[in-house]
Design a protein around this motif. Structure first.
Motif, PDB file in Angstrom:
ATOM      1  N   LEU A   1       1.076  -1.139  -0.256  1.00 59.66           N
ATOM      2  CA  LEU A   1       0.141   0.177  -0.214  1.00 59.66           C
ATOM      3  C   LEU A   1       1.305   1.005  -0.439  1.00 59.66           C
ATOM      4  CD1 LEU A   1      -3.006   0.492   0.133  1.00 59.66           C
ATOM      5  CD2 LEU A   1      -2.639   0.977   2.198  1.00 59.66           C
TER       6      LEU A   1
ATOM      7  N   TYR B   1      -6.010  -1.769  -2.871  1.00 56.75           N
ATOM      8  CA  TYR B   1      -7.509  -1.894  -2.132  1.00 56.75           C
ATOM      9  C   TYR B   1      -8.384  -1.672  -3.094  1.00 56.75           C
ATOM     10  CZ  TYR B   1      -5.964  -2.860   2.885  1.00 56.75           C
ATOM     11  OH  TYR B   1      -5.349  -2.988   3.626  1.00 56.75           O
TER      12      TYR B   1
ATOM     13  N   ASP C   1     -10.312  -6.279   0.066  1.00 57.94           N
ATOM     14  CA  ASP C   1      -8.464  -6.657  -0.290  1.00 57.94           C
ATOM     15  C   ASP C   1      -8.242  -6.849  -1.593  1.00 57.94           C
ATOM     16  OD1 ASP C   1      -6.176  -7.600   0.431  1.00 57.94           O
ATOM     17  OD2 ASP C   1      -6.556  -6.667   2.374  1.00 57.94           O
TER      18      ASP C   1
ATOM     19  N   LEU D   1      -6.121   1.755   6.617  1.00 61.84           N
ATOM     20  CA  LEU D   1      -5.718   2.762   5.293  1.00 61.84           C
ATOM     21  C   LEU D   1      -4.000   2.961   5.692  1.00 61.84           C
ATOM     22  CD1 LEU D   1      -7.166   2.011   1.791  1.00 61.84           C
ATOM     23  CD2 LEU D   1      -6.789   0.595   3.865  1.00 61.84           C
TER      24      LEU D   1
END
Length: 688
Positions: free
Chosen positions: A566, A623, A641, A659
RNA sequence: GCUGUUGUAGCUCAGUGGUAGAGCACUUCCUUGGUAAGGAAGAGGUCAUGGGUUCAAGUCCCAUCAACAGCUCCA
């Protein structure tokens, strides 16, 4: 009487001369049948090896289950391949045929080149040889006789090798298989039938004895397995490995582009790749601040004189773009009747002053250090720059992001006193460790590159080299990881500690590097004023934790198989509506996520949800935020996810908090199964 | 730089010396849907570039450029 100690500790005694095969038979007929080769007191031997008549020996018997047996079999397969080639091609001169990782090769000198068109015929011949199952027979001869045998066979490369490389061997061995006789140390499988499935891979050029000044031979690569299924598995693994190749993924996901019109090895960073690079730079920048670095900027070119002084021009001219000359100078040369060849010669000898595209950043940084008088109180001075450098790499070397002609180093130069070297080196190594840890790369190896005592490509006083090498070695020890020392791998100005990783097809690449340099400070006559009010020479440390941004990200793409965590992902959230009815709410949510600092892209196409999800999955977005009428009602979104699937409904704030935490912690979600491609090991050289 | 292989649509690839093809992606329209592919139509090409052979070349030959694999090199 001989006592044979087996791996389980048991001891067998024999009153007669025995071979490993005899011992195997003594244990059981099944083992005798399954045995491929053996190891006696740590030395690999064939099953027909005569054990000593008395004393004690340790014996290991290898069957198909041992990896040692697999390499021995592959080496035998190399002989079978050479035999097949000799049946098909005229005038074949044999060179070497060792095992290398999961593959083996044989080097040939042939009148008429081998091409891939010959593969079916060669493979067919190999299969016929394997089916015939003739034994590999070991023949030992005194050196003179062995030489004569090779002369009689007109195998001039073998003759040359016996005369030069094997000059001190008193006795040499051959292996015979039908009409095929080859000088070889062995051991081999008992007979060709032990070789299971073979597959020719590719043909390439290779220099005789790995020396580019020698003639080029043809190298035929192949692989072999005991089992057909294992071969199929190998082919599959190679295909899988190719799918995570950064060049494939780079194109597929738009990370970077290389354009013929721009030039070979010159990277165009597309927005997604540029984003990843930017994030990495921000990340390391934070640590540079913590470690007390100062940012500098320097131009992409510098005068030739600079590089004559540093030594870059004299030592690495062939790997540099030629100097840039100004118009007036060029016109003057033309008026003087300078020919192209004159121009070329004077450029080479450095008589014509011009500008060089910088091959390294250090000279510029040195000039910043030297621009003012420095006191010992100022040291250490740490100058950092993401400096782009240009090198004229050979065309055959260039590829993807891992070997390019223009690249950006996360470079820095530390100017330190003798007392500070150890601490500063430790700080540099710490930085490299931080970088690797942040992206979850733990399968790197450490190499200490030392000078090659026989080479003249190094500058400076050997005493300084000794000090620098000692400092590197001591620093490497603090890593708590085994490292190898490699003479000849040093920079021309100093030794270095390199961090090396494998790419998806098992090639090794140097990423981070830390170098100790006593020489450039001397060449530039650098000094600082010490506490004694006298001039002292600083020591330089060159370091780049990523190495090159291009290469690092190339390897990183493969490490993550394109699926960035991420904190690095160029698109973090794909927002998608269940139908067009929810578009207004969708855009509202998109704005809120963007305002929270996430890279979000809204997918408002009139497609079905399943199709949008599939697209986001394929694009490896970490995501997905799904919004439909239900979410609009409750002010939520349904988070999905990429790895774990549907996480259910969350409020926007919950999503942001979750997040942000994941970004903060730099979570690496998925561990990818290793592709199982075995990194290239040193080859086993059975041909002496 | 060397050896071998390959260059056809944005991508992945078919294509026998005789009219340029597919799947995916793209554009438009229809469909308004809740966790991995809804449907239809359309557009897209100097077959890497330059020569040559041939009545005719994406296809055969040569050269150049580039990519891939392996050598050699890599501050």
């Amino acid at each position: 009487m001989v006592s044979v100690r087996l791996p389980d500790g048991s001891v067998k005694e024999f009153n007669r001369s025995v071979t490993p095969l005899d011992v195997a038979s003594d244990i059981g007929p099944g083992l005798a049948k399954a045995a491929i080769a053996a190891e006696v007191d740590g030395q690999q031997v064939g099953l027909d090896y005569a054990l000593p008549d008395d004393g004690e020996v340790a014996l290991k018997l290898f069957t198909k289950k041992n990896s040692e047996a697999l390499s021995i079999m592959r080496h035998s397969a190399a002989h079978v391949m050479a035999r097949a080639v000799m049946r098909i091609k005229k005038g074949v001169q044999l060179a070497f045929g060792p095992v290398k990782g999961e593959q083996f090769y044989y080097d040939f000198e042939v009148d008429e080149p081998i091409t891939e068109d010959d593969f079916p015929a060669i493979e067919k011949e190999m299969k016929a040889i394997i089916k015939k199952n003739e034994p590999f027979e070991r023949i030992e001869r005194p050196r003179d006789e062995a030489l004569q045998i090779c002369k009689d066979m007109r195998q001039k490369l073998k003759v040359e090798h016996i005369e030069s490389g094997l000059a001190d061997h008193e006795s040499l061995s051959f292996y015979q298989q039908g009409e095929f006789l080859d000088l070889c140390r062995g051991p081999h499988v008992p007979s060709a039938g032990a070789i299971g499935a073979v597959k020719l891979l590719f043909v390439a050029g290779a220099y005789w004895k790995n020396d580019a000044s020698n003639k080029q031979l043809q190298r035929l690569y192949a692989t072999a397995f005991f089992d057909k299924a294992d071969l199929a598995n190998y082919v599959e693994r190679m295909a899988e490995a190719q799918k995570r190749d950064h060049r494939v993924l780079g194109r597929k996901h738009g990370f970077f582009h290389i354009d013929e019109m721009v030039g070979q090895g010159l990277i165009l960073w597309a927005p997604k790749g540029a984003y990843v690079r930017q994030k990495l730079q921000e990340f390391i920048h934070l640590h540079l601040q913590r470690q007390g670095y100062d940012q500098v900027f320097t131009p992409h070119i510098g005068k030739l004189d600079l590089y004559k002084t540093s030594g870059h021009f004299p030592y690495y001219q062939d790997s540099q773009y030629p100097p840039l000359i100004n118009h007036d100078q060029l016109k003057k040369l033309a008026d003087e009747g300078c020919t192209c060849s004159d121009l070329s010669n004077s450029m080479k000898s450095g008589e014509i002053d011009g500008y060089l595209l910088k091959p390294m950043n250090c000279p510029h940084h040195i000039k910043i250090f030297d621009a003012q008088q420095r006191s010992y109180r100022d040291l250490p001075i740490r100058l950092a720059e993401f400096g782009t450098v240009y090198r004229w790499e050979q065309s055959g070397e260039i590829g993807g992001l891992t070997r390019v002609r223009g690249f950006t180093q996360d470079d820095a130069h530390l100017f330190v006193t003798e007392d500070q070297v150890a601490d500063e080196l430790a700080g540099c190594l710490e930085l490299v460790k931080i970088v690797f840890a942040a992206v979850g790369m733990d399968d790197y190896s450490v190499r200490v590159g030392l000078r090659d005592p026989d080479s003249s490509k190094y500058v400076g006083d050997p005493a300084n080299w000794d000090k620098a090498e000692l400092a590197c070695r001591e620093a490497a020890k603090t890593l708590g990881k085994p490292f190898i020392e490699e003479p000849g791998e040093a920079a021309f100005y100093g030794p270095k500690i390199d961090f090396v990783v494998n790419d998806c097809i098992g090639r090794k690449w140097q990423l981070g590097t830390v170098q100790v340099d006593y020489n450039l400070p001397e060449r530039f006559d650098l000094s600082y004023i010490g506490a004694d009010n006298k001039h002292h020479r600083p020591i330089m440390i060159h370091r780049a934790p990523f190495g090159s941004m291009e290469r690092f990200i190339g390897v990183l793409i493969e490490h993550f198989a394109g699926a960035f965590p991420l904190w690095l992902a160029p698109e973090q959230i794909r927002l998608m509506t269940v139908s067009e009815k929810s578009e207004d709410y969708g855009r509202e949510v998109e704005q809120r996520l963007k305002a929270a600092g996430f890279k979000v892209h809204g997918d408002f196409r009139p497609e079905k949800l399943g199709s949008k999800i599939r697209d986001a999955q394929m694009e490896l977005i970490p995501y997905m935020a799904v919004v439909g009428p239900r979410d609009a009602e409750s002010g939520t979104l349904s988070l999905r996810d990429r790895v774990d699937g549907d996480l259910g409904a969350l409020t926007i704030d919950e999503t942001i908090a979750k997040l942000q935490k994941e970004v903060e912690e730099k979570v690496v979600k998925q561990k990818f199964a290793n592709t199982g491609v075995i990194a290239e090991e040193g080859e086993t050289q059975n041909e002496y």
